[in-house]
Each structure stands twice: as C-alpha cells, then as structure tokens.
Design an enzyme around this catalytic site. Structure first.
Site, PDB file in Angstrom:
ATOM      1  N   HIS A  63       0.360  -1.112  -0.368  1.00  0.00           N
ATOM      2  CA  HIS A  63       0.155   0.022   0.342  1.00  0.00           C
ATOM      3  C   HIS A  63       1.109   1.376   0.156  1.00  0.00           C
ATOM      4  CE1 HIS A  63       0.192   1.405   4.668  1.00  0.00           C
ATOM      5  NE2 HIS A  63       0.194  -0.159   4.467  1.00  0.00           N
ATOM      6  N   GLU A 208      -5.069   1.605   2.100  1.00  0.00           N
ATOM      7  CA  GLU A 208      -5.176   0.276   2.945  1.00  0.00           C
ATOM      8  C   GLU A 208      -5.452   0.788   4.411  1.00  0.00           C
ATOM      9  OE1 GLU A 208      -2.790  -2.483   5.992  1.00  0.00           O
ATOM     10  OE2 GLU A 208      -2.483  -0.221   5.722  1.00  0.00           O
ATOM     11  N   GLU A 209      -4.998   1.832   5.008  1.00  0.00           N
ATOM     12  CA  GLU A 209      -4.637   2.613   6.278  1.00  0.00           C
ATOM     13  C   GLU A 209      -6.218   2.600   6.888  1.00  0.00           C
ATOM     14  OE1 GLU A 209      -2.860   2.645   8.302  1.00  0.00           O
ATOM     15  OE2 GLU A 209      -0.446   2.192   7.304  1.00  0.00           O
ATOM     16  N   GLU A 231       4.656  -6.000   3.887  1.00  0.00           N
ATOM     17  CA  GLU A 231       4.374  -4.813   4.374  1.00  0.00           C
ATOM     18  C   GLU A 231       5.578  -5.167   5.310  1.00  0.00           C
ATOM     19  OE1 GLU A 231       2.589  -3.481   5.808  1.00  0.00           O
ATOM     20  OE2 GLU A 231       0.952  -3.490   5.041  1.00  0.00           O
ATOM     21  N   HIS A 322       3.950   2.990  12.966  1.00  0.00           N
ATOM     22  CA  HIS A 322       2.797   4.324  13.207  1.00  0.00           C
ATOM     23  C   HIS A 322       3.173   5.536  14.101  1.00  0.00           C
ATOM     24  CE1 HIS A 322      -1.316   2.441  11.603  1.00  0.00           C
ATOM     25  NE2 HIS A 322      -0.169   1.901  10.623  1.00  0.00           N
TER      26      HIS A 322
END
EC number: 3.2.1.4
Length: 351
Positions: A63, A208-209, A231, A322
């Site tokens: 992503h 995606e998030e 990923e 994140h």
C-alpha cells in the site's frame, strides 16, 4: 543494498496520506516504467504494473498510503483543527512538525495543545488527546490561512525525513508501507533480468490504512492465481514490549505471516506458507514466523476476493510502527526482496 536504501529514502520522504497517494504513485511509476510491459492506474487510484508471461499470475502488492491528518476547521485566529486519517496513538501527534498540502503548495505547521504549566493536576496525569490539539501555521486569522490555500479537507502529513542509524538500520516516517513499496519495485527490477513464464502484477494499493479499500478493487480486477503482500510487522525486541506480544526481531530476517488479528484478518494459505518457507530454506534466507493478535494487511481483502485468492504476507520487522520514527534493518529489507524474487522464480513448486 545502497540502491535499495536510496529507493526507500525517496519513498519515505514522499508524502501521501490515505486518499492522496498521487505523489507516491508517481515515484512508483517512474521506478517501474522500464521493468513492466504495461503500467496503468485504475479508477480507484491503484497503480498496476504488469510483466506478462505465458504461465500463472502472481500479484505482489504494497500500500502506498500513510497515516495522516486532515483539516476539519479553521478558527478565527487561523489555528487548524483536524481529524486523524488512519490509526494514530494520539500522544505521537503532539509536538510534531507537519505539512499542510494545499492547492497553492505545502504549508509548514506545528501541532500544539495546552502546555502542562497551565493544566490542572488531573489533566497532567492523562495523555493528550488529538481532539484537544491544533495546528499552528504562523498566521493570525482564518483569512490569512485561506489565502495560503488552506481549506477544510486539506490533507496533512508529518514533516520528518529519512535518516541512517548504526548497523545498517534506518529510521523515517511511513515505512508502513513504503518499505513494502520498495520491495515491490526492487522485485520487479530483479525479475526483469530473469527468463520467467509467470505473469507478475506489481500493485501499489491505495487507502489500506482506512479499510483495505484499494486492495479489494485491484485484486477483483486482476484475479491472480496467488498473491504476496509485502508489508511491515511489529517487532518485539525493544523496551516496553514483551516477546509474548511479538516474538519478531529486527535483524533476524523476513517475517512470514501465519495468522494476523488472531485469525480475524488473514489465516494465510497453507500452500503459500509452505512455498515461502521452503524457498527461504533452499536459498539460506533467514526467516521468522509471525502470529499476531492484532493488525491486518491488504491480504485480508485480497484473499476474500471473487472465489478466493491464496495469499501470503512477507514483512520487514519494524519498530515503532505508526510513528514518524519507524526503524528497520536494511539487511532484513534486502532479504525480503530476495525471498519474494526466489519464490516467484520457484512458483512451479507451489502451483
């Protein structure tokens, strides 16, 4: 490895929150142009670069979007209130420098909130909430902010640049999932030098998030025989996190997902797991097995598409996911690329 690091740096320093991935898509398209037979962007904004062969089809996907913020309201003094786009831990937002992406270009700002000096004792005991924060871009009125191009709906990203650490480790924002995007690009570059009969779809997915949205659309259109998602995954090798929460370690090689979100997301196809494990062992690539309680990837959406697409995930172990200071090992990233390349080369052992 130096070229791969330069690629990751370029991708990490590029801004593109969910729904606004255009700049990342441009970088990805530029990098893939000479290594694909066809490149297109679908209606959702996913980038699809295809190298055609006469045999089975493989989708490798990562992503392009990163978590970010968005302007919700501009007050009379020019301070910006915002909403979170994607999964933030609120204290991570506080005191960050940010970039507001406006129709007139980027505008710098800082995230502020009430200082502890004027907080009541009860307030100081609680972590700051995003709803109590604001962005200061240096203006003195709403009109001044609007003249700069700031408006409700302007996307906001963190102003943080890539940096090298010791032991071939690097830090930056948006490694989730620009590290995966770098993997996809490098895999395509390497398989372009091979004589393979497989069709490979290299996909940069959007949003995606915020719900795995681009993966659903792109996988439906491509309907590949198998999918490998590249990923990042949470490592458990630093203070504050126990091995029972994550046994994955930075520097110990790619992580092959067995289950994520305790099975609520992906229970990886057993044939794909065997294929990846045997490929790693055959080529002496170190690997780790990942069973996670939380977190999902595009594989969750892809493996449920149409009549079902066998899917697996190859991830680079990542610290501080994140946040604007994610950390990975370039050796792990390079090994992830090698694993995916060798798996595609050995696809006949799976299909």
């Amino acid at each position: 490895m130096k070229d791969l690091q330069k690629l990751l740096e370029k991708l990490s320093n590029t801004h593109g929150i969910s729904g606004y991935e255009g700049n990342v898509r441009t970088v990805m398209e530029d990098e893939l142009r000479e290594y694909a037979d066809e490149i297109r962007t679908d209606k959702m904004g996913n980038l699809i670069a295809t190298s055609y062969g006469s045999g089975p089809s493989v989708m490798i996907a990562a992503h392009m979007d990163e978590i970010g913020l968005m302007v919700k309201y501009i007050d009379e003094n020019g301070f910006l209130r915002f909403v979170k786009i994607g999964g933030w831990f609120d204290p991570t937002i506080h005191s960050q420098r940010v970039i507001v992406h406006t129709v007139n270009g980027p505008v710098k700002g800082v995230v502020g909130c009430k200082p502890p000096h004027v907080m009541k004792e009860e307030e100081r005991k609680k972590p700051p909430k995003a709803e109590d924060m604001f962005i200061d871009i240096g203006v003195t009125s709403k009109e001044e902010a609007e003249k700069l191009g700031v408006e409700v709906g302007s996307p906001i990203s963190v102003d943080r640049e890539f940096a090298a650490l010791e032991n071939n480790r690097v830090t930056g924002k948006a490694f989730d999932d620009r590290a995966g995007v770098a993997m996809v690009i490098q895999v395509m570059k390497e398989i372009s030098r091979m004589e393979l009969n497989v069709t490979v779809h290299a996909v940069g997915t959007v949003q995606e998030e915020v719900g795995l949205k681009g993966a659903k659309v792109s996988a439906f259109g491509l309907n590949p025989d198998v999918a490998i998602i590249t990923e990042t995954t949470i490592s458990g090798d630093y203070p504050g996190i126990d091995k029972k929460d994550s046994a994955i370690e930075v520097g110990k090689g790619p992580a092959i997902t067995i289950v994520d979100a305790a099975g609520r997301g992906l229970i990886a196809d057993q044939g794909v797991i065997k294929w990846l494990k045997e490929t790693a062992r055959q080529h002496n690539i170190p690997y780790q097995l990942d069973v996670a309680d939380g977190g999902t990837t595009d594989a969750t959406a892809i493996h449920l598409t149409k009549e079902g697409i066998p899917s697996g995930v190859v991830s680079v172990p990542t610290r501080y996911i994140h946040s604007p200071v994610e950390v990975i090992s370039m050796e792990d990233l390079s090994s992830c690329v090698e694993l995916v390349v060798k798996a595609i080369e050995n696809i006949d052992t799976y299909l």
